[in-house]
Scaffold this motif. Structure first.
Motif, PDB file in Angstrom:
ATOM      1  N   LEU A 177       0.825  -1.202   0.000  1.00 49.82           N
ATOM      2  CA  LEU A 177       0.000   0.000   0.000  1.00 49.82           C
ATOM      3  C   LEU A 177       0.862   1.256   0.000  1.00 49.82           C
ATOM      4  CD1 LEU A 177      -2.756   1.373   0.134  1.00 49.82           C
ATOM      5  CD2 LEU A 177      -2.664   1.129   2.623  1.00 49.82           C
TER       6      LEU A 177
ATOM      7  N   TYR B 257      -5.661  -3.012  -2.082  1.00 49.36           N
ATOM      8  CA  TYR B 257      -4.671  -3.073  -0.998  1.00 49.36           C
ATOM      9  C   TYR B 257      -5.279  -2.625   0.329  1.00 49.36           C
ATOM     10  CZ  TYR B 257      -0.966  -3.569  -4.548  1.00 49.36           C
ATOM     11  OH  TYR B 257      -0.167  -3.992  -5.563  1.00 49.36           O
ATOM     12  N   VAL B 258      -6.079  -1.555   0.273  1.00 51.62           N
ATOM     13  CA  VAL B 258      -6.725  -1.062   1.500  1.00 51.62           C
ATOM     14  C   VAL B 258      -7.690  -2.105   2.054  1.00 51.62           C
ATOM     15  CG1 VAL B 258      -8.320   0.681   2.402  1.00 51.62           C
ATOM     16  CG2 VAL B 258      -6.447   1.369   0.887  1.00 51.62           C
TER      17      VAL B 258
END
Length: 92
Positions: A10, A46-47
């Protein structure tokens, strides 16, 4: 459970964003938009990967994979747009 590699992915994606935006020389605004939204979908994935370790595992996992699917579909559409315009002799 939070994994260091997920956080590093991230961070790298966020750090690379200004570089990608400033170096974009794609003449087609449509193609540029498709690629930026695809990149945003990857960052969202990714979050969601990190968030699924803390709450709503099933929902975050579904959103993660949906974000990656959206990124893939948009990348294929941008590639098809590129090939269509490059084979017709138009502006790349």
């Amino acid at each position: 459970m939070l994994q260091a590699s997920e956080v590093i992915d991230l961070v790298i994606a966020i750090v690379l964003l200004p570089i990608i935006v400033s170096s974009s020389r794609t003449p087609s605004p449509r193609r540029r938009s498709l690629l930026f939204v695809a990149y945003g979908s990857i960052v969202a994935g990714y979050v969601f990967t990190i968030a699924e370790g803390f709450f709503w595992f099933d929902a975050m996992n579904l959103l993660e994979h949906a974000a990656y699917a959206v990124a893939g579909v948009l990348a294929v559409i941008a590639l098809a747009d590129y090939r269509r315009h490059s084979s017709s002799g138009g502006s790349l």
